[in-house]
Design a protein around this motif. Sequence first.
Motif, PDB file in Angstrom:
ATOM      1  N   GLY A   1     -59.089 108.319  29.623  1.00 52.22           N
ATOM      2  CA  GLY A   1     -58.135 109.179  28.927  1.00 52.22           C
ATOM      3  C   GLY A   1     -57.090 108.400  28.158  1.00 52.22           C
ATOM      4  N   GLY A   2     -57.002 107.082  28.392  1.00 45.05           N
ATOM      5  CA  GLY A   2     -56.015 106.250  27.717  1.00 45.05           C
ATOM      6  C   GLY A   2     -56.282 106.150  26.226  1.00 45.05           C
ATOM      7  N   HIS A   3     -55.217 106.008  25.456  1.00 44.64           N
ATOM      8  CA  HIS A   3     -55.301 105.901  23.996  1.00 44.64           C
ATOM      9  C   HIS A   3     -53.923 105.497  23.464  1.00 44.64           C
ATOM     10  N   PHE A   4     -53.865 105.213  22.166  1.00 44.94           N
ATOM     11  CA  PHE A   4     -52.585 104.993  21.484  1.00 44.94           C
ATOM     12  C   PHE A   4     -52.798 105.441  20.042  1.00 44.94           C
ATOM     13  N   GLN A   5     -52.044 106.428  19.614  1.00 46.25           N
ATOM     14  CA  GLN A   5     -52.165 106.972  18.268  1.00 46.25           C
ATOM     15  C   GLN A   5     -51.776 105.908  17.227  1.00 46.25           C
ATOM     16  N   PRO A   6     -52.179 106.105  15.950  1.00 48.02           N
ATOM     17  CA  PRO A   6     -51.846 105.127  14.909  1.00 48.02           C
ATOM     18  C   PRO A   6     -50.352 104.839  14.841  1.00 48.02           C
ATOM     19  N   HIS A   7     -50.040 103.544  14.719  1.00 52.49           N
ATOM     20  CA  HIS A   7     -48.654 103.086  14.695  1.00 52.49           C
ATOM     21  C   HIS A   7     -48.606 101.675  14.144  1.00 52.49           C
ATOM     22  N   VAL A   8     -47.419 101.207  13.839  1.00 54.07           N
ATOM     23  CA  VAL A   8     -47.178  99.796  13.508  1.00 54.07           C
ATOM     24  C   VAL A   8     -46.235  99.241  14.567  1.00 54.07           C
ATOM     25  N   ASP A   9     -46.335  97.945  14.812  1.00 54.57           N
ATOM     26  CA  ASP A   9     -45.508  97.309  15.838  1.00 54.57           C
ATOM     27  C   ASP A   9     -44.148  96.870  15.310  1.00 54.57           C
ATOM     28  N   ALA A  10     -44.067  96.612  14.011  1.00 58.46           N
ATOM     29  CA  ALA A  10     -42.798  96.215  13.398  1.00 58.46           C
ATOM     30  C   ALA A  10     -42.179  97.447  12.748  1.00 58.46           C
ATOM     31  N   GLY A  11     -40.903  97.596  12.902  1.00 59.71           N
ATOM     32  CA  GLY A  11     -40.238  98.750  12.310  1.00 59.71           C
ATOM     33  C   GLY A  11     -38.746  98.642  12.518  1.00 59.71           C
TER      34      GLY A  11
END
Length: 185
Positions: free
Chosen positions: A80-90
Motif C-alpha cells: 500500500g506504500g507510495h509517494f505522489q509526484p513531488h520535488v525534493d527541493a523547494g
Amino acid sequence: AVRRPPAALRAATVHHRGGDALVDGGARQAYGSSAAGEVREWFLPWLEAQVARLSVPARLGMPPFATGRRELHLTVHLPGGHFQPHVDAGPRSPTRHLTFVYYFHRQPRRFTGGELLLYDGNDGMPPPHAAALTRLEPAHNSLVLFPSDCLHAVAPVSGDGADPLDGRWTVNGWFHLAGQGEGGP
C-alpha cells in the motif's frame, strides 16, 4: 541495521505548501526507521566516494558544487506504500541539490511495484501532463541519483507480508549546497 526487527517505525510525513510536516496517507504512505544513525556513519563516506568516482554531477548535466549538509533517512514502503509526484527541493528545502536513493531488500524480493518514477519535460506540470517518464525498478543493492528539483514519485507497493523486513527499503536523502544557509555535515 535492518537484519533484525527494525527500531521503532514511524509514519513518514509530507510538507504541504505553507504548512507543517504532517502524515498524509493520500500523498505518501511510508515509514521511517530510527536506525538511520547506525547507517549514516558508514554509508555517507561510501556514497560520497561513489559520487566522486562516477563524476555524478557532470553525468547528470549539473555543474560541480560544494556539498554542505547531508541528510539521510532509512525508509520502508510496505504493501500500500507510495509517494505522489513531488520535488525534493523547494521553498522549505531550497538547498537540497542532489537526491540519492539506495535500494535493498530481502532476497528473493517479497513485494512488487515500488518503482521510482522520474518525470522529464514536465515544465512544472504534474502528471498526467508530464511529457516523458522513466520507470526504475527498486533493484536490490542499487543506487539512483538525480537532481533534487526533478519531479518524481514512488509507484504503489504490493505484497502479502506483514513483516516490515519484507518491504521496499531505502537509504535515501540529499546533498545540500554549501554556503547557502545550511549547516555543516
